[in-house]
Design a protein around this motif. Sequence first.
Motif, PDB file in Angstrom:
ATOM      1  N   PRO A 200       0.813  -1.230   0.000  1.00  0.00           N
ATOM      2  CA  PRO A 200       0.000   0.000   0.000  1.00  0.00           C
ATOM      3  C   PRO A 200       0.841   1.272   0.000  1.00  0.00           C
ATOM      4  N   THR A 203       2.301   1.668  -3.553  1.00  0.00           N
ATOM      5  CA  THR A 203       1.254   2.080  -4.494  1.00  0.00           C
ATOM      6  C   THR A 203       0.869   3.537  -4.281  1.00  0.00           C
ATOM      7  N   PHE A 204       0.728   3.932  -3.029  1.00  0.00           N
ATOM      8  CA  PHE A 204       0.372   5.319  -2.715  1.00  0.00           C
ATOM      9  C   PHE A 204       1.443   6.283  -3.216  1.00  0.00           C
ATOM     10  N   LEU A 253      -3.722  -5.978  -0.402  1.00  0.00           N
ATOM     11  CA  LEU A 253      -2.996  -4.761  -0.033  1.00  0.00           C
ATOM     12  C   LEU A 253      -2.816  -3.843  -1.239  1.00  0.00           C
ATOM     13  N   TYR A 254      -2.701  -4.427  -2.423  1.00  0.00           N
ATOM     14  CA  TYR A 254      -2.658  -3.617  -3.640  1.00  0.00           C
ATOM     15  C   TYR A 254      -3.948  -2.821  -3.804  1.00  0.00           C
ATOM     16  N   VAL A 256      -5.877  -1.931  -1.360  1.00  0.00           N
ATOM     17  CA  VAL A 256      -5.858  -0.897  -0.323  1.00  0.00           C
ATOM     18  C   VAL A 256      -5.044   0.303  -0.784  1.00  0.00           C
ATOM     19  N   GLY A 257      -3.920   0.043  -1.445  1.00  0.00           N
ATOM     20  CA  GLY A 257      -3.111   1.142  -1.975  1.00  0.00           C
ATOM     21  C   GLY A 257      -3.861   1.965  -3.006  1.00  0.00           C
TER      22      GLY A 257
END
Length: 276
Positions: A200, A203-204, A253-254, A256-257
Motif C-alpha cells: 500500500p 502504491t500510494f 494490499l494492492y 488498499v493502496g
Amino acid sequence: MSATPDPQDSVHGKAQGQADDSTKTPPGGHDTQQAPLIEHLIELRSRLVRAVAVILAIFLSLYAFSNDIYTFIAQPLMALLPEGSQMIATEVASPFLAPFKLTLVVAVFIAVPFVLHQAWAFIAPGLYDNEKRLAVPLLASSVALFYGGAAFAYYVVFPLLFEFFTQTGPAEVAVMTDINQYLNFVLKLFFAFGIAFEIPIATFLMIFSGATTVESLSKKRPYVVLGCFVVGMLMTPPDVISQSLLAVPMYLLYEVGILFGRLVKRTPRPEDDSGA
C-alpha cells in the motif's frame, strides 16, 4: 636624488598582485563548497553509529533470553509435532549460532523505528514542508505494516503451513526438524510477508508522485494477480499453500493502496496551489 616611481610600474604591480590573488582560493570558493559535503558525511556517520549502538544494546539485553526467543519462534511447529518429538541440531555450532542469529535479527526488528528516525532526521532538512508532513505518516505506516506482516506470518501462516507439512508426510516418517534450517525458513517468511505488506505504501507513493494513476493501476489488475503469485512462488517455499497465503494478501494490499490513492486524486498538492 630619489627616483620618481613610474606610473606604469605601479599599474603593472597592481595587475600582478591581482593575478597572484586570483590564483588563491577565494573565501567562498571550492573549499567552502566541500565543507557542507564533509559535514553531511560526518552527520551520516554519527547517525549510523547511533543506530548500530542501539541495535547492539538491544542485542546485549536480549541475549540472555536467546533460547527463550527461539522457543517462542519454534512454538508454531512444536505445537503440531507428536508428543515426545523435538527439534534437532545437525551441526556442532547450531545450538549456539541459531539462537544467536535469531536474537540479532530480533534486535534489528525492534530497532527499526529508531533507525528510521535517524534516517528521517538526516534527510528532513532537505525536504519541503508538504513532503515533511507526508513523510512522517508514511514512515510510521511502513513500520506498522512491516510488523503487521511479520505478525500475520507468525499467527496465521505458520500454523496453517506447519499443520499441512506435518500431516501430509508418510506416517512412518518422524518429523525432526533441524533448528538452523527451521530458523532460515521462518526468517525468509518473516521478511517476505513484512516486505509484501509494504505494497500500500509503494502504491500510494507511485500515485502521489505522478508515476502512474488510479485508472492505470485499476486496468492492470489481471497482471497484478499473476505477478502476486509469481512473487509468492519466488519468496516462499515451493508449495501452493505458502504461495497462496502470500499472494492473496499482496493483492488485497494492492487494492488498499489504490483506495488510498483515490484520496490523492481528490486532494490538491500544496505546490500546485502555490503555483496557481
